[in-house]
Write a protein that holds these residues in place. Structure first.
Motif, mmCIF file in Angstrom:
data_model
loop_
_atom_site.group_PDB
_atom_site.id
_atom_site.type_symbol
_atom_site.label_atom_id
_atom_site.label_comp_id
_atom_site.label_asym_id
_atom_site.label_seq_id
_atom_site.Cartn_x
_atom_site.Cartn_y
_atom_site.Cartn_z
ATOM 1 N N LEU A 61 0.556 -1.275 0.120
ATOM 2 C CA LEU A 61 0.031 -0.040 0.210
ATOM 3 C C LEU A 61 0.791 1.193 0.125
ATOM 4 N N ASN A 62 2.275 1.142 0.567
ATOM 5 C CA ASN A 62 3.041 2.250 0.437
ATOM 6 C C ASN A 62 3.918 2.622 -0.740
ATOM 7 N N ASN A 63 3.609 1.649 -1.564
ATOM 8 C CA ASN A 63 4.629 1.697 -2.814
ATOM 9 C C ASN A 63 6.094 1.484 -2.469
ATOM 10 N N MET A 64 6.463 0.927 -1.745
ATOM 11 C CA MET A 64 7.830 0.632 -1.233
ATOM 12 C C MET A 64 8.284 -0.656 -1.709
ATOM 13 N N ALA A 65 7.629 -1.554 -1.702
ATOM 14 C CA ALA A 65 8.208 -3.106 -2.136
ATOM 15 C C ALA A 65 7.504 -3.159 -3.598
ATOM 16 N N GLU A 66 8.750 -3.500 -4.560
ATOM 17 C CA GLU A 66 8.358 -3.418 -5.886
ATOM 18 C C GLU A 66 8.681 -5.048 -6.214
ATOM 19 N N LEU A 67 8.050 -5.089 -7.520
ATOM 20 C CA LEU A 67 8.464 -6.143 -8.230
ATOM 21 C C LEU A 67 9.261 -5.745 -9.531
ATOM 22 N N LYS A 68 10.302 -6.456 -10.002
ATOM 23 C CA LYS A 68 11.053 -5.886 -11.076
ATOM 24 C C LYS A 68 10.281 -6.034 -12.412
ATOM 25 N N GLN A 69 10.749 -5.158 -13.498
ATOM 26 C CA GLN A 69 10.145 -5.516 -14.798
ATOM 27 C C GLN A 69 10.538 -6.740 -15.576
ATOM 28 N N PHE A 70 9.833 -7.128 -16.482
ATOM 29 C CA PHE A 70 10.398 -8.230 -17.148
ATOM 30 C C PHE A 70 9.655 -8.312 -18.731
ATOM 31 N N PHE A 71 10.383 -9.189 -19.555
ATOM 32 C CA PHE A 71 9.713 -9.123 -21.097
ATOM 33 C C PHE A 71 10.013 -10.707 -21.048
ATOM 34 N N ILE A 72 8.980 -11.135 -21.561
ATOM 35 C CA ILE A 72 8.499 -12.615 -21.904
ATOM 36 C C ILE A 72 8.214 -12.813 -23.371
ATOM 37 N N GLY A 73 9.217 -13.678 -24.222
ATOM 38 C CA GLY A 73 8.938 -13.822 -25.521
ATOM 39 C C GLY A 73 8.333 -15.042 -25.677
ATOM 40 N N ASN A 74 7.581 -15.160 -26.977
ATOM 41 C CA ASN A 74 6.639 -16.395 -27.167
ATOM 42 C C ASN A 74 6.919 -16.599 -28.428
ATOM 43 N N PHE A 75 7.273 -17.810 -29.064
ATOM 44 C CA PHE A 75 7.403 -18.382 -30.416
ATOM 45 C C PHE A 75 6.341 -19.350 -30.931
ATOM 46 N N CYS A 76 5.803 -19.405 -32.228
ATOM 47 C CA CYS A 76 4.907 -20.461 -32.348
ATOM 48 C C CYS A 76 4.937 -20.416 -33.886
ATOM 49 N N ILE A 77 4.845 -21.701 -34.431
ATOM 50 C CA ILE A 77 4.641 -22.394 -35.740
ATOM 51 C C ILE A 77 3.405 -22.963 -36.016
ATOM 52 N N ASN A 78 2.937 -22.586 -37.031
ATOM 53 C CA ASN A 78 1.459 -23.301 -37.652
ATOM 54 C C ASN A 78 1.712 -23.769 -38.806
#
Length: 84
Positions: free
Chosen positions: A25-42
């Motif tokens: 609630l105090n905006n003190m504890a943060e979760l870090k940013q991330f990027f998730i990549g996905n790949f698909c072949i049809n």
């Protein structure tokens, strides 16, 4: 990003970026940013049959959507679609 190299093939790369966010609630504890990549072949065999293979989190990131709940590493899935 989707590529259509021809002959019924579809190659797709997409991703999700999640910026820094807070879980208290105090905006003190943060979760870090991330990027998730996905790949698909049809591969569409004919108008009724399609095969697919997908890979999620291809960069094998360690990340949390919620505090304390580590998301899975690389995931793969395959499928067959039949239209009638």
């Amino acid at each position: 990003m989707i590529f259509y190299p021809g002959r019924g093939w579809e190659i797709r790369f997409d991703g999700t970026f999640m910026g820094k966010r807070y879980f208290d609630l105090n905006n003190m504890a943060e979760l870090k940013q991330f990027f998730i990549g996905n790949f698909c072949i049809n591969k569409k065999i004919n108008k009724n049959l399609e095969f697919s293979v997908s890979f999620y989190n291809i960069f094998n990131q360690k990340y949390y959507y919620w505090d304390g709940y580590l998301e899975p590493d690389l995931i793969s899935a395959g499928g067959i679609k039949y239209y009638w």
